[in-house]
Enzyme design. Structure first.
Site, short mmCIF file in Angstrom:
data_model
loop_
_atom_site.label_atom_id
_atom_site.label_comp_id
_atom_site.label_asym_id
_atom_site.label_seq_id
_atom_site.Cartn_x
_atom_site.Cartn_y
_atom_site.Cartn_z
N HIS A 1 -6.35 -7.31 -0.29
CA HIS A 1 -6.54 -5.91 -0.64
C HIS A 1 -5.73 -5.56 -1.89
CE1 HIS A 1 -7.03 -6.21 3.81
NE2 HIS A 1 -8.08 -5.44 3.56
N ASP B 1 -4.14 -13.05 3.61
CA ASP B 1 -5.41 -12.58 4.16
C ASP B 1 -6.60 -12.84 3.24
OD1 ASP B 1 -4.28 -10.75 2.44
OD2 ASP B 1 -4.61 -9.01 3.72
N HIS C 1 0.81 -1.22 0.00
CA HIS C 1 0.00 0.00 0.00
C HIS C 1 0.85 1.27 0.00
CE1 HIS C 1 -3.60 -2.32 0.42
NE2 HIS C 1 -3.30 -2.77 1.62
N ASP D 1 -2.86 -10.57 -2.55
CA ASP D 1 -3.37 -10.15 -1.25
C ASP D 1 -4.87 -9.89 -1.33
OD1 ASP D 1 -2.03 -8.78 1.46
OD2 ASP D 1 -3.91 -7.83 0.88
#
Length: 337
Positions: free
Chosen positions: A195, A282, A158, A193
């Site tokens: 996200h 995740d 990120h 991931d």
């Protein structure tokens, strides 16, 4: 396979983050690294420590303004009367192309996308060690290893060139990809991931030498909200060199594998010399964030599909939070690479 890990990464231990306006315990804790390290050792991987590499690996993908900010902001923050123990922004600009504030408060808002990346006295050194971990793993692959696992913590996908966010400070996958570019004309980054890897996308969005692909929960109602949509294809020379494959919430193994097939076909068409895998665990059905529903055997299917590309690969740890199956999920993936 070798895995790279630095104990100093564990010194970063954030107290909390804000979620929907509420103060909650930060899930990006040192225990994540302990669980993942134990799983790698139990799998028989050889542990190596990263060499000290200074600022050059992060300076290759981050601005000097941002690196200076991360290095000094905590000490500056502590000089503010009544300031919080950790640096957490309380203002964000509505544009980033204008004046650069002198104030520590203003700079925190400028360089921190959200309130989930608090900065303590230990954060800079831990984040730099995390980046060195990815850089060293890339060096192993450049030295002839078929694959290497970088146990990076805090994660990185990120983080933009001058912006922290989502538990991330330095973009470890970007550091690894840039290092691989020293030998390979083209490098691909595959982010699996939960996200979207918005920072990684941002680093390379206008470049045609690094192809970025992300499979993730649809951001229309999920973090990071403003990035990760299917129509984001790159800009300028990079047009067509970014691929986002957003998935409906709770997508399981079969749906994820269908998206992975699309991703692998596009990577194959790019003809890279090497691959960076931004490995987020995740996406697991029992992860605390609960966005997708990949099973533990699903991570082995994922790794088996990626292995068919036959590319030398740096596997960079991204998300994946404390749950009973966290170590088993890593073992499932690495055991099938």
């Amino acid at each position: 396979m070798k895995f790279v890990f630095s104990e100093s990464q564990k010194s970063h231990d954030p107290r909390f983050f804000l979620s929907s306006g509420a103060q909650r315990p930060n899930p990006e804790v040192p225990r994540r690294a302990d669980i993942l390290r134990r799983a790698a050792l139990d799998l028989g991987l050889e542990e190596v420590a990263p060499a000290e590499a200074g600022l050059a690996p992060v300076a290759a993908v981050h601005t000097p303004e941002y690196i200076h900010f991360l290095r000094h902001i905590h000490a500056r923050w502590q000089r503010i009367e009544g300031a919080s123990e950790e640096v957490i922004p309380n203002i964000h600009p509505d544009r980033r192309g204008g004046a650069y504030p002198a104030s520590a408060v203003g700079q925190a808002g400028y360089h921190m996308a959200d309130t989930s990346c608090p900065i303590s006295a230990q954060t800079f050194d831990a984040a730099l060690a995390s980046a060195h971990t990815a850089f060293h793993a890339a060096g192993l692959v450049l030295g002839g290893e078929r694959a290497a696992y970088a146990l990076c913590r805090p994660p990185g996908h990120h983080a933009f060139a001058d912006l922290a966010g989502g538990f991330c400070y330095f973009n470890n996958a970007g550091v690894a990809a840039q290092a691989l570019r020293s030998r390979h004309d083209r490098v691909a980054i595959l982010d699996v991931d939960l996200h979207h890897g918005n920072g990684t996308q941002g680093l390379f969005y206008r470049r045609r030498d690094v192809f970025t692909v992300s499979i993730h929960a649809d951001p229309v109602r999920f973090y990071p909200f403003f990035w990760g949509h299917a129509d984001e294809r790159g800009e300028g020379e990079g047009l067509g060199c970014n691929l986002n494959l957003p998935l409906p919430r709770k997508t399981g193994d079969d749906g994820f594998m269908a998206a992975l097939e699309q991703a692998l076909a596009r990577i194959d068409a790019f003809a890279p010399g090497a691959l960076v895998i931004a490995l987020g665990l995740d996406a697991f059905e029992g992860d605390p964030f609960g966005g997708l529903s990949v099973t533990t055997p699903g991570f082995a299917r994922m790794a088996g599909g990626i292995a068919q590309l036959g590319l030398p690969a740096v596997i960079v740890q991204e998300g994946g939070y404390v749950c009973d199956e966290l170590g088993a999920n890593l073992a499932s993936f690495l055991g099938a690479v």
